[in-house]
Write a protein that holds these residues in place. Structure first.
Motif, PDB file in Angstrom:
ATOM      1  N   GLU A  52       0.860  -1.174   0.000  1.00 14.28           N
ATOM      2  CA  GLU A  52       0.000   0.000   0.000  1.00 14.28           C
ATOM      3  C   GLU A  52       0.900   1.229   0.000  1.00 14.28           C
ATOM      4  OE1 GLU A  52      -3.023  -0.314   3.060  1.00 14.28           O
ATOM      5  OE2 GLU A  52      -2.776   1.840   3.362  1.00 14.28           O
ATOM      6  N   VAL A  55      -2.869   6.782  -0.622  1.00 12.75           N
ATOM      7  CA  VAL A  55      -4.303   6.724  -0.360  1.00 12.75           C
ATOM      8  C   VAL A  55      -4.962   7.784  -1.225  1.00 12.75           C
ATOM      9  CG1 VAL A  55      -6.128   7.030   1.359  1.00 12.75           C
ATOM     10  CG2 VAL A  55      -3.972   5.958   2.027  1.00 12.75           C
ATOM     11  N   VAL A  56      -6.079   7.440  -1.814  1.00 16.01           N
ATOM     12  CA  VAL A  56      -6.807   8.420  -2.597  1.00 16.01           C
ATOM     13  C   VAL A  56      -8.226   8.521  -2.033  1.00 16.01           C
ATOM     14  CG1 VAL A  56      -7.264   6.649  -4.349  1.00 16.01           C
ATOM     15  CG2 VAL A  56      -7.622   9.039  -4.917  1.00 16.01           C
ATOM     16  N   GLU A  57      -8.622   9.753  -1.744  1.00 16.12           N
ATOM     17  CA  GLU A  57      -9.956   9.955  -1.185  1.00 16.12           C
ATOM     18  C   GLU A  57     -10.820  10.690  -2.190  1.00 16.12           C
ATOM     19  OE1 GLU A  57      -8.625  10.765   3.450  1.00 16.12           O
ATOM     20  OE2 GLU A  57     -10.308  11.892   2.617  1.00 16.12           O
ATOM     21  N   ALA A  62     -12.614   6.352   0.498  1.00 13.57           N
ATOM     22  CA  ALA A  62     -11.159   6.383   0.506  1.00 13.57           C
ATOM     23  C   ALA A  62     -10.666   5.033   0.016  1.00 13.57           C
ATOM     24  CB  ALA A  62     -10.639   6.649   1.906  1.00 13.57           C
ATOM     25  N   SER A  63      -9.668   5.011  -0.840  1.00 17.87           N
ATOM     26  CA  SER A  63      -9.148   3.763  -1.376  1.00 17.87           C
ATOM     27  C   SER A  63      -7.632   3.767  -1.298  1.00 17.87           C
ATOM     28  CB  SER A  63      -9.547   3.598  -2.842  1.00 17.87           C
ATOM     29  OG  SER A  63     -10.938   3.659  -2.993  1.00 17.87           O
ATOM     30  N   GLU A  64      -7.058   2.576  -1.256  1.00 15.66           N
ATOM     31  CA  GLU A  64      -5.609   2.456  -1.233  1.00 15.66           C
ATOM     32  C   GLU A  64      -5.085   2.339  -2.651  1.00 15.66           C
ATOM     33  OE1 GLU A  64      -7.627   0.567   0.887  1.00 15.66           O
ATOM     34  OE2 GLU A  64      -7.191   2.141   2.350  1.00 15.66           O
ATOM     35  N   VAL A  65      -3.881   2.860  -2.847  1.00 17.83           N
ATOM     36  CA  VAL A  65      -3.198   2.675  -4.124  1.00 17.83           C
ATOM     37  C   VAL A  65      -1.999   1.773  -3.852  1.00 17.83           C
ATOM     38  CG1 VAL A  65      -1.938   3.817  -5.978  1.00 17.83           C
ATOM     39  CG2 VAL A  65      -3.932   4.925  -4.958  1.00 17.83           C
ATOM     40  N   TYR A  66      -1.943   0.639  -4.560  1.00 17.84           N
ATOM     41  CA  TYR A  66      -0.870  -0.331  -4.334  1.00 17.84           C
ATOM     42  C   TYR A  66       0.187  -0.158  -5.411  1.00 17.84           C
ATOM     43  CZ  TYR A  66      -4.642  -2.304  -1.585  1.00 17.84           C
ATOM     44  OH  TYR A  66      -5.678  -2.462  -0.685  1.00 17.84           O
TER      45      TYR A  66
END
Lengths: 125, 524, 450
Positions: A52, A55-57, A62-66
């Motif tokens: 991870e 993070v993008v909100e 809110a979502s994680e960017v891997y």
């Protein structure tokens, strides 16, 4: 010569001169809706493939960017941090997230190319 | 990645000029007053209190005097009263209309509760004055505890949690403490996909790993799915399960006893989220279903006011297996009366309290209101109330089932009924638009952002407080809106709603991108 | 039943519409167990009977207003103007829910925005949230937030932090496998050497209460500098917010996060709750801040309006990745605080603080003339600690029989520490009269000579 690869979690990696630029795809931003905030990794942080990294909100969620490949962060997009709307307007251009080194070129081969990714998105819609 | 659930509201560009409302010169609209911010009308030299003069004394502040302005504008009493009355008039409330907000149990708040909570013997006593001087307060806590334990068939109670989520934390901490006392390393908590977001958040905060259980096509959790999850993770890793019953789709978990048995057999505990206890109070006892811990929301089930978002109160009842692990403070009876045990090693019983959740004894003001409500209803009244709540929800279901889709089929629901937006497909109108049009029709919309298991949820909880006439008008209004949307000629009117409110749709994107969380004099 | 609108005939009509014979049939169809639970609970009561029952219980308690009253230690008795309680009982405030539909909740949202500004200004911080449950739970949340920001896991608490607050932090920390360290208890002094010495490279935050549980005031600047030099945050805790009308705000002295119990303004003692957690911090930590926040925006017509914002941090959406599990704020208590603060205004707040301080100084002077009473504080606001020549707890019990509530014996907070047995923590607010002070002194003299 830039070559771009795509992950199943909707990140892209553009490789040019051994440096990887990572962001989220146009499809990802369209699903997230209005993006209001991004949290980017500081320079020098090391990642394994699939870690991870950001993070993008959006207003919705809110979502994680891997990170699709292992490496060490070399630069984050200060313009994006100041103006998160760039990730909506030009996700695969001015709205990139961060740049990193490439620890293992082999990891790239496990990712999709543009045509494969487009098919993947279509299939999953 | 791609968490595209959740909500969005950003006003659309208006393409229709006639919807623009005509502004008045004053900014007011008849009875609806536009009210500036306190910081725009108040003054640093204004005050609404007269305090006695104080004599000049020696200063003991240790050289830490505050210099300069704090930035607290004041108003005289008449100006302050007008400011807040005008603000109040911009709110919707249960007292003014139907408020069928699913999972929130917006029932009538009896005014007797308010009167009782303001008796000086309850409101003007200090949590640290000698216990001999507050025996009436301790008796009240004891009586409330008795009712809550009897209604649930449980062994012990922790009154102090300050709200539902705090109660949930308390219940899961009791489970964690019991596991620690047994030297257990169990760390998997099973949570159904349809659970309220607090459930996984609470489990994660306590270091548990969350394993998701799918719901069946009928919207409930099946015992075999729980059994499968137990086997996949290994029975020896299962700390417990968190289940809401009735669940977040308004359905009773029919296999709850078998689920409890499976979890117990694996060696885990059963946490029940009691947010929807209003459907079963006086009729079904969670203790009989195998529940080990459950929180109440006194502000839902037992009519303490929601107050614009709090304060709540979330007492937790515990089964015999967990009864030793309640936090301090807790009540103990002795010959001298009641004692509140305030320290972890403060008594000689078997109790093994896991710690403390809040500085004092919890929400006394809410205990008084809840007991006032409970005594007024009695057991017969509570059972009638839950019966009427279930009757009303099923009545809404019966009236709307031909127009709206129920994601899990047409089946008897508990105190709330869930529809989705699939019957609006192709109209360009969404659940959000329907909700905003309901606002223009004078209703508070149903819950629309939850549960996340279906697209465009409409979760309708009428509660027992509504008359048939009131429900009929809501149902007919909602039906007319659905029919209007399907007719397909007024899509834009849906997107532009509401228009009869103090403010129209608000730009949440702008609010979140550049948060303005306080008044700055330069910003006007 | 007076709270239920249906008659038997409307129930029957509705059952007919649904197509079932009885409410019991509905429950059976929905799958609930059918056995009737055994119970001995009584049936309903009239309004008059309930009122009589509860009034009788209320009458068994000794209310603060019934005589001399000097109890503090985290909850304070202040005079609340009559209009506050009148206004918070407006139906539209009392019986509305969380403002999830902002178009019909601008009243709640605007007062929350005003409240956040008042709190930020009072605590001397850049921003504040829309409140947490109370000061102690706010303190626990602040520690968790500091862990998230610093990516460290060890909190350092001042020994003079209210022991119940420390307990809340320790319980949360234990349950989440975080560490807690604490400096020595030093009653009556604002000693910080031991605390500062304990800050190390693993410390995520230093938690200091001012005035502390014994009433002493702290200059936070040196602690802030020491903490920040090691990469830790300073969390300041204020349990008596009226003090901030007279002393420097923690935020202005360098605290990164400021937590306060807001009960003193607008809210009664209520035997411990509901209270009001004030939570303020630096702007740069906004997205790590727990709890609800209200923000300014515009509506479709371009008019200013307010919404709950930054909600993606909440459990509704982030589930197991949420910032905290908190759902509720303390809405109506915020409103009471905000109305009372608006009535006070800058002038009233400063005068109220001055009045409290002068009452406490007056009381301390009167007490210091009594043999067997020693004031141990070097500084205080409206609360201080005295060392008696005998057990404070027994003295308090003796005085309660004379209808005087003399304060909190330190042994109530630390039952296992013989060294605090004779310490009594005494508060004096504006509600204390000259007669009350004289009565306390006379009876205390007698109790000490008995």
């Amino acid at each position: 010569m830039t070559k771009t690869y795509y992950s199943q979690s909707h990140e892209y990696v553009s490789v040019e001169d051994g440096v990887a630029t990572i962001g989220i795809t146009h499809y990802a931003q369209s699903q997230l809706g209005d993006i209001v905030f991004v949290e980017l990794p500081e320079t020098g942080r090391g990642f394994k493939q699939g870690d991870e990294a950001a993070v993008v909100e959006s207003v919705k969620a809110a979502s994680e960017v891997y990170t699709p490949i292992a490496g060490e962060t070399t630069e984050m997009n200060e313009d994006l941090a100041a103006n998160p709307a760039l990730a909506n307007e030009d996700p695969e251009g001015a709205g990139w997230f961060f740049k990193q080194t490439i620890t293992n070129e082999d990891e790239l081969t496990k990712l999709m190319d543009r045509a494969q990714y487009d098919a993947f998105v279509k299939e999953n819609q | 990645m791609l968490n595209n659930k959740g909500r969005v509201t950003r006003p659309q560009e208006s393409t229709d000029d006639h919807i623009e409302t005509q502004d008045s010169y004053s900014g007011h609209k008849g009875l609806l007053m536009n009210e500036p911010l306190l910081f725009e009308v108040g003054g640093l030299d204004k005050t609404g209190v007269d305090l006695p003069d104080c004599s000049e004394t020696e200063n003991m502040l240790g050289g830490l005097e505050r210099a300069g302005e704090i930035g607290l504008p004041g108003l005289s009493e008449p100006e302050a009263v007008r400011h807040y009355v005008r603000l109040s008039q911009q709110n919707y409330a249960i007292d003014s209309g139907f408020y069928p907000l699913g999972s929130c149990t917006m029932k009538h708040n009896p005014r007797l509760n308010e009167k009782m909570a303001r008796l000086p013997g309850f409101t003007d006593i200090h949590p640290l004055q000698p216990q001999s001087s507050v025996q009436g307060a301790l008796q009240l806590m004891e009586q409330l505890s008795h009712w809550l334990l009897e209604l649930t068939g449980m062994e012990a109670i922790a009154l102090s949690p300050k709200a539902g989520a705090h109660g949930e934390l308390c219940g899961m901490m009791a489970i964690k403490a019991a596991l620690e006392a047994a030297d257990s390393s169990r760390n998997i908590v099973l949570v159904p996909e349809s659970a309220h977001g607090t459930n996984p958040a609470t489990a994660a905060q306590l270091g548990f790993k969350v394993a998701s259980i799918p719901a069946d096509a009928d919207g409930t959790v099946r015992a075999h799915a729980v059994q499968t999850a137990i086997e996949e993770n290994g029975a020896e890793t299962i700390a417990g399960i968190m289940l809401t019953n009735p669940n977040t789709c308004g359905l009773f978990e029919r296999e709850i006893k078998a689920i409890a048995d499976a979890v117990h057999e694996a060696g885990g505990y059963f946490y029940c989220d009691g947010a929807n206890f209003n459907a079963i109070m006086g009729r079904v006892r969670p203790g009989d279903l195998g529940v080990d811990a459950m929180h109440f929301n006194l502000h839902k089930t037992f009519s303490t006011p929601h107050g614009g978002g709090g304060p709540g109160s979330g007492p937790v009842v515990l089964s015999q297996r967990l009864s030793a692990f309640a936090p301090v403070p807790f009540l103990q009876k002795s010959d001298d009366g009641l004692t509140l045990i305030e320290h972890e090693d403060g008594d000689d019983t078997e109790a093994e309290p896991f710690g403390r959740l809040t500085a004092f004894h919890g929400q006394m003001g809410m205990y008084v209101r809840a007991l006032s409500y409970i005594l007024s209803h009695g057991l017969d009244g509570l059972a009638q109330a839950s019966g009427d709540a279930v009757l009303n929800a099923n009545y809404v279901r019966a009236k709307l089932k031909h127009l709206l889709n129920q994601p899990f089929g047409d089946q008897a629901c508990m105190h709330e009924v869930l529809f989705d937006e699939s019957s609006l497909a192709g109209t360009g109108v969404t659940t959000l638009d329907i909700a905003k049009r309901l606002i223009d029709e004078g209703f508070h919309p149903m819950t629309i952002y939850f549960p996340l298991v279906c697209k465009g949820a409409m979760l309708i909880e009428p509660t027992e407080s509504e008359s048939q006439a009131s429900i009929d008008l809501f149902v007919e209004t909602l039906a007319s809106l659905i029919e209007e949307a399907k007719a397909g000629e007024t899509e834009e009117a849906f997107h532009q709603a509401p228009v009869h409110t103090p403010r129209r749709r608000l730009d949440e994107t702008a609010a979140a991108r550049k948060p303005i969380l306080r008044f700055e004099s330069s910003s006007n | 039943m007076r709270y239920l609108p249906h008659t038997e005939s409307t129930r029957q009509a509705m059952l007919d519409t649904i197509g079932v014979a009885s409410i019991e049939d509905l429950f059976e169809q929905a799958g609930t167990p059918q056995e009737q639970p055994p119970t001995s609970l009584p049936p309903h009561k009239s309004e008059m009977e309930v009122e009589q029952h509860l009034s009788q219980l209320s009458g068994l308690n000794r209310a603060a207003g019934d005589g001399p009253f000097f109890v503090g230690c985290g909850a304070y008795r202040h005079h609340v103007p009559a209009s506050v309680d009148h206004l918070i009982q407006r139906s539209e405030f009392l019986t509305s829910y969380t403002p999830y539909q902002p178009e019909i909740s601008q009243g709640t949202l605007q007062y929350l925005f005003e409240f956040q500004t008042q709190v930020a200004n009072l605590l001397g911080s850049e921003i504040a949230n829309a409140s947490l449950y109370d000061g102690s739970t706010g303190c626990g949340e602040a520690v968790l937030m500091a862990h998230r920001i610093t990516r460290r896991k060890k909190a350092l608490l001042s020994g003079n932090l209210h022991p119940h607050y420390a307990s809340v932090v320790k319980t949360l920390s234990h349950m989440s496998s975080f560490q807690v360290d604490q400096s020595e208890v030093v009653a009556g002094q604002s000693a910080t050497d031991d605390l500062i010495a304990k800050i190390d490279d693993e410390t995520s935050c230093v938690v200091v209460q001012t005035p502390d549980v014994f009433g002493s005031l702290y200059d936070l600047k040196p602690i802030a500098e020491a903490a920040q030099a090691k990469g830790a945050l300073l969390i300041a805790v204020v349990t008596e917010v009226v003090s901030l009308g007279a002393v420097q705000a923690p935020g202005d002295m360098g605290a990164d996060i400021v937590i306060a119990e807001g009960q003193s303004i607008g809210n009664g003692l209520n035997f411990g709750g509901p209270y009001l957690g004030l939570f303020a911090c630096r702007q740069k930590y906004v997205r790590q801040m727990p709890g609800r926040v209200c923000g300014e925006t515009i509506d479709a017509d371009g008019k200013r309006g307010f919404v709950l914002t930054l909600s993606t941090r909440e459990q509704h959406i982030r589930r197991e990745k949420a910032t905290s599990n908190i759902c509720t704020n303390s809405g109506l208590c915020c409103l009471a605080f905000s109305i009372h603060m608006t009535l006070l205004g800058e002038r009233g707040m400063k005068k109220l603080a001055a009045l409290n301080h002068s009452k406490a100084v007056q009381l301390s002077k009167a007490l210091s003339n009594i043999d067997g009473v020693e004031i141990i504080n070097q500084s205080f606001f409206n609360e201080f600690t005295v060392r008696l020549k005998q057990s404070a707890e027994q003295t308090v019990e003796t005085l309660v029989k004379k209808n005087i509530l003399a304060g909190v014996p330190a042994s109530r907070l630390w039952p296992d520490r013989p060294d605090v047995e004779n310490l009594l923590i005494i508060a004096a607010t504006e509600t204390v009269s000259d007669d009350h002070i004289n009565e306390l002194c006379a009876e205390l003299k007698e109790a000490l000579n008995a």
